[in-house]
Design a protein around this motif. Structure first.
Motif, PDB file in Angstrom:
ATOM      1  N   SER A  47       0.832  -1.203   0.000  1.00 54.22           N
ATOM      2  CA  SER A  47       0.000   0.000   0.000  1.00 54.22           C
ATOM      3  C   SER A  47       0.871   1.259   0.000  1.00 54.22           C
ATOM      4  N   ASP A  48       0.239   2.396  -0.056  1.00 55.58           N
ATOM      5  CA  ASP A  48       0.998   3.652  -0.108  1.00 55.58           C
ATOM      6  C   ASP A  48       1.500   4.050   1.281  1.00 55.58           C
ATOM      7  N   SER A  50       0.814   6.460   3.272  1.00 60.16           N
ATOM      8  CA  SER A  50      -0.120   6.995   4.254  1.00 60.16           C
ATOM      9  C   SER A  50      -0.732   5.899   5.128  1.00 60.16           C
ATOM     10  N   THR A  51      -0.662   4.631   4.732  1.00 62.88           N
ATOM     11  CA  THR A  51      -1.250   3.563   5.526  1.00 62.88           C
ATOM     12  C   THR A  51      -0.215   2.780   6.338  1.00 62.88           C
ATOM     13  N   ILE A  52       1.039   3.204   6.298  1.00 62.53           N
ATOM     14  CA  ILE A  52       2.063   2.512   7.075  1.00 62.53           C
ATOM     15  C   ILE A  52       1.897   2.904   8.532  1.00 62.53           C
ATOM     16  N   PRO A  53       1.785   1.946   9.412  1.00 60.33           N
ATOM     17  CA  PRO A  53       1.594   2.282  10.821  1.00 60.33           C
ATOM     18  C   PRO A  53       2.824   2.953  11.412  1.00 60.33           C
ATOM     19  N   GLU A  54       2.587   3.712  12.463  1.00 60.82           N
ATOM     20  CA  GLU A  54       3.668   4.426  13.148  1.00 60.82           C
ATOM     21  C   GLU A  54       4.685   3.462  13.753  1.00 60.82           C
TER      22      GLU A  54
END
Length: 171
Positions: A47-48, A50-54
């Motif tokens: 995914s892009d 913006s959806t990578i968790p912190e």
């Protein structure tokens, strides 16, 4: 001139004991867990950004390594007890004691302990007034299992009937 038995024991001991072990290499064999790499944003994520968790972007730092485990192998204690032996008779006594007699006594005591526990527990399983017996009776009642209530007289009658049947009524 020194005794050849002491020389052999010394050679065996000096060949097998690492005097200066390396904690990085001698603690345990490497496993898949030893080679874990922390996740980085460049890992293949479909995914892009913006959806990578912190937690992936800023992983929690790992704790420091644990201290090395003590060496609890039999060989080290056996060689240490051989170090004070002056004759071949003493080495034979130490070997027999450590590899035959003590394991035999340990196994015998463990078997006696387990046999005694089973014998005692067989009678105390359902007749006891302890919490474990109450829980056991409750669990058997919940599952609609029949609780064995054999008295000593019933057991002795069954034993007598068994021997009568085996002997065919002969005394």
């Amino acid at each position: 001139m020194s005794d050849p038995v002491v020389d052999i024991a010394s050679a065996i001991q000096s060949a097998s004991i690492k005097r200066h072990p390396s904690p990085a290499h001698d603690l345990n064999p490497s496993t898949a867990a030893s080679k874990k790499q922390p996740v980085s944003p460049t890992t293949s994520i479909s995914s892009d950004a913006s959806t990578i968790p912190e937690s992936v972007l800023r992983p929690i730092p790992r704790r420091a390594n644990l201290p090395p485990l003590p060496d609890m192998r039999f060989e080290q204690s056996y060689l240490a007890s051989l170090q004070g032996a002056e004759s071949w008779w003493r080495i034979a006594w130490i070997t027999g004691r450590d590899q035959v007699f003590l394991p035999l006594v340990q196994g015998m005591l463990w078997t006696l302990l387990l046999s005694g526990w089973r014998y005692w527990n067989r009678g105390a399983q359902f007749q006891g007034a302890t919490l474990g017996s109450k829980v056991r009776r409750w669990w058997w009642g919940v599952n609609n299992w029949t609780i064995p209530h054999e008295t000593q007289e019933k057991v002795s009658e069954k034993v007598g009937e068994f021997y009568t049947a085996q002997l065919g009524g002969h005394d």
